[in-house]
Motif scaffolding. Sequence first.
Motif, PDB file in Angstrom:
ATOM      1  N   ARG A  83       5.700   3.349 -10.278  1.00  0.00           N
ATOM      2  CA  ARG A  83       5.667   4.993 -10.499  1.00  0.00           C
ATOM      3  C   ARG A  83       5.270   5.341 -11.938  1.00  0.00           C
ATOM      4  N   ARG A  84       5.287   4.451 -12.967  1.00  0.00           N
ATOM      5  CA  ARG A  84       4.643   4.897 -14.174  1.00  0.00           C
ATOM      6  C   ARG A  84       3.274   4.703 -14.020  1.00  0.00           C
ATOM      7  N   LEU A  85       2.838   3.805 -13.418  1.00  0.00           N
ATOM      8  CA  LEU A  85       1.282   3.639 -13.196  1.00  0.00           C
ATOM      9  C   LEU A  85       0.635   4.782 -12.655  1.00  0.00           C
ATOM     10  N   ASN A  86       1.515   5.214 -11.656  1.00  0.00           N
ATOM     11  CA  ASN A  86       1.080   6.331 -10.589  1.00  0.00           C
ATOM     12  C   ASN A  86       1.046   7.457 -11.353  1.00  0.00           C
ATOM     13  N   ARG A  87       1.975   7.962 -12.145  1.00  0.00           N
ATOM     14  CA  ARG A  87       2.229   8.962 -12.948  1.00  0.00           C
ATOM     15  C   ARG A  87       1.140   9.023 -14.109  1.00  0.00           C
ATOM     16  N   HIS A  88       0.684   8.119 -14.664  1.00  0.00           N
ATOM     17  CA  HIS A  88      -0.464   7.997 -15.665  1.00  0.00           C
ATOM     18  C   HIS A  88      -1.911   7.962 -15.009  1.00  0.00           C
ATOM     19  N   ARG A  89      -1.922   7.979 -13.565  1.00  0.00           N
ATOM     20  CA  ARG A  89      -2.813   8.097 -12.651  1.00  0.00           C
ATOM     21  C   ARG A  89      -3.908   6.698 -12.939  1.00  0.00           C
ATOM     22  N   ARG A  90      -3.243   5.633 -13.030  1.00  0.00           N
ATOM     23  CA  ARG A  90      -3.789   4.426 -13.016  1.00  0.00           C
ATOM     24  C   ARG A  90      -3.696   3.586 -11.558  1.00  0.00           C
ATOM     25  N   LEU A  91      -2.848   4.370 -10.841  1.00  0.00           N
ATOM     26  CA  LEU A  91      -2.491   3.668  -9.342  1.00  0.00           C
ATOM     27  C   LEU A  91      -2.425   4.867  -8.475  1.00  0.00           C
ATOM     28  N   VAL A  92      -2.754   4.673  -7.545  1.00  0.00           N
ATOM     29  CA  VAL A  92      -2.502   5.537  -6.130  1.00  0.00           C
ATOM     30  C   VAL A  92      -1.843   4.801  -5.133  1.00  0.00           C
ATOM     31  N   VAL A  93      -0.845   5.572  -4.476  1.00  0.00           N
ATOM     32  CA  VAL A  93      -0.146   5.195  -3.326  1.00  0.00           C
ATOM     33  C   VAL A  93      -0.541   5.697  -2.160  1.00  0.00           C
ATOM     34  N   VAL A  94      -0.864   4.768  -0.945  1.00  0.00           N
ATOM     35  CA  VAL A  94      -1.250   5.518   0.090  1.00  0.00           C
ATOM     36  C   VAL A  94      -0.392   5.001   1.368  1.00  0.00           C
ATOM     37  N   SER A  95      -0.457   5.538   2.458  1.00  0.00           N
ATOM     38  CA  SER A  95      -0.120   4.979   3.739  1.00  0.00           C
ATOM     39  C   SER A  95      -0.723   3.896   4.114  1.00  0.00           C
ATOM     40  N   HIS A  96      -0.207   2.866   4.648  1.00  0.00           N
ATOM     41  CA  HIS A  96      -0.943   1.616   5.029  1.00  0.00           C
ATOM     42  C   HIS A  96      -1.690   2.077   6.461  1.00  0.00           C
ATOM     43  N   PRO A  97      -2.842   1.842   6.641  1.00  0.00           N
ATOM     44  CA  PRO A  97      -3.879   2.378   7.657  1.00  0.00           C
ATOM     45  C   PRO A  97      -3.287   2.112   9.066  1.00  0.00           C
ATOM     46  N   ILE A  98      -2.709   1.013   9.278  1.00  0.00           N
ATOM     47  CA  ILE A  98      -2.022   0.591  10.527  1.00  0.00           C
ATOM     48  C   ILE A  98      -0.616   1.095  10.871  1.00  0.00           C
ATOM     49  N   ASP A  99       0.149   0.668   9.783  1.00  0.00           N
ATOM     50  CA  ASP A  99       1.891   0.955   9.796  1.00  0.00           C
ATOM     51  C   ASP A  99       1.860   2.003   8.910  1.00  0.00           C
ATOM     52  N   GLY A 100       1.834   3.207   9.301  1.00  0.00           N
ATOM     53  CA  GLY A 100       1.995   4.457   8.483  1.00  0.00           C
ATOM     54  C   GLY A 100       3.332   4.556   7.911  1.00  0.00           C
ATOM     55  N   ARG A 101       4.193   3.845   8.164  1.00  0.00           N
ATOM     56  CA  ARG A 101       5.579   3.832   7.672  1.00  0.00           C
ATOM     57  C   ARG A 101       5.552   3.018   6.314  1.00  0.00           C
ATOM     58  N   ARG A 102       4.552   2.189   5.848  1.00  0.00           N
ATOM     59  CA  ARG A 102       4.649   1.307   4.763  1.00  0.00           C
ATOM     60  C   ARG A 102       3.512   1.854   3.989  1.00  0.00           C
ATOM     61  N   SER A 103       3.904   1.757   2.567  1.00  0.00           N
ATOM     62  CA  SER A 103       2.995   2.237   1.673  1.00  0.00           C
ATOM     63  C   SER A 103       2.183   1.031   0.768  1.00  0.00           C
ATOM     64  N   ILE A 104       1.112   1.274   0.388  1.00  0.00           N
ATOM     65  CA  ILE A 104       0.438   0.473  -0.475  1.00  0.00           C
ATOM     66  C   ILE A 104      -0.074   1.033  -1.548  1.00  0.00           C
ATOM     67  N   ASN A 105      -0.442  -0.090  -2.739  1.00  0.00           N
ATOM     68  CA  ASN A 105      -0.731   0.314  -3.847  1.00  0.00           C
ATOM     69  C   ASN A 105      -2.224  -0.136  -4.257  1.00  0.00           C
ATOM     70  N   LYS A 106      -3.047   0.842  -4.810  1.00  0.00           N
ATOM     71  CA  LYS A 106      -4.366   0.505  -5.099  1.00  0.00           C
ATOM     72  C   LYS A 106      -4.739   0.980  -6.570  1.00  0.00           C
ATOM     73  N   LEU A 107      -5.270   0.276  -7.409  1.00  0.00           N
ATOM     74  CA  LEU A 107      -5.736   0.845  -8.911  1.00  0.00           C
ATOM     75  C   LEU A 107      -6.626   1.748  -8.776  1.00  0.00           C
ATOM     76  N   THR A 108      -6.660   2.992  -9.539  1.00  0.00           N
ATOM     77  CA  THR A 108      -7.560   3.839  -9.392  1.00  0.00           C
ATOM     78  C   THR A 108      -8.593   3.521 -10.414  1.00  0.00           C
ATOM     79  N   GLU A 109      -9.822   4.214 -10.364  1.00  0.00           N
ATOM     80  CA  GLU A 109     -11.144   3.898 -11.155  1.00  0.00           C
ATOM     81  C   GLU A 109     -10.614   3.497 -12.719  1.00  0.00           C
ATOM     82  N   ALA A 110      -9.666   4.647 -12.948  1.00  0.00           N
ATOM     83  CA  ALA A 110      -9.274   4.710 -14.521  1.00  0.00           C
ATOM     84  C   ALA A 110      -8.387   3.421 -14.750  1.00  0.00           C
ATOM     85  N   GLY A 111      -7.380   2.982 -13.721  1.00  0.00           N
ATOM     86  CA  GLY A 111      -6.693   1.798 -13.606  1.00  0.00           C
ATOM     87  C   GLY A 111      -7.657   0.463 -13.750  1.00  0.00           C
ATOM     88  N   LEU A 112      -8.578   0.691 -12.885  1.00  0.00           N
ATOM     89  CA  LEU A 112      -9.384  -0.678 -12.902  1.00  0.00           C
ATOM     90  C   LEU A 112     -10.242  -0.882 -14.263  1.00  0.00           C
TER      91      LEU A 112
END
Length: 158
Positions: A83-112
């Motif tokens: 949550r804190r990484l997301n708040r600081h724009r270091r992470l984005v949370v997106v829906s899983h491409p196959i299972d939309g009920r599931r969330s996945i986490n990815k580092l943003t460009e800034a986070g990377l």
Amino acid sequence: MPRSNKNTASKPLVNLTESVAFRLLLIGNLLARPFIERIAPQYDLSLPEWRCMVVLAAEPGLSNKEISERTGLDAMSISRALRRLNRHRRLVVVSHPIDGRRSINKLTEAGLGIYIEIATSAAQRETEMLSGLTVHDVKAIVRVLEQIERYLRLDRSC
């Protein structure tokens, strides 16, 4: 009535300071110290957040549960860190491409970018730390640590 022992007050019944577990904890604390003293304040980053970033840099698109499994941290610590990484724009949370009920986490460009800066320094420190060891020694350490990790992942009594 139990007999009193003059040494009992000054010496513990079981001295764990020489145990492997205590030494592993000590090493973990010593390894984390530069992060806590310098890196955390510089990047406004907690150790659990950093651990999340490490696994997400290696494996983008993990769920919270998968991050917890890979880091060994409890679900609540992972949730707060993400949550804190997301708040600081270091992470984005997106829906899983196959299972939309599931969330996945990815580092943003800034986070990377932050990850790369810190990881470069961490890799240099590890190289220095291991410089007095042979390749055989390092492989032996890794092998033993893997065995301990396997045991701890299976042992739920701790």
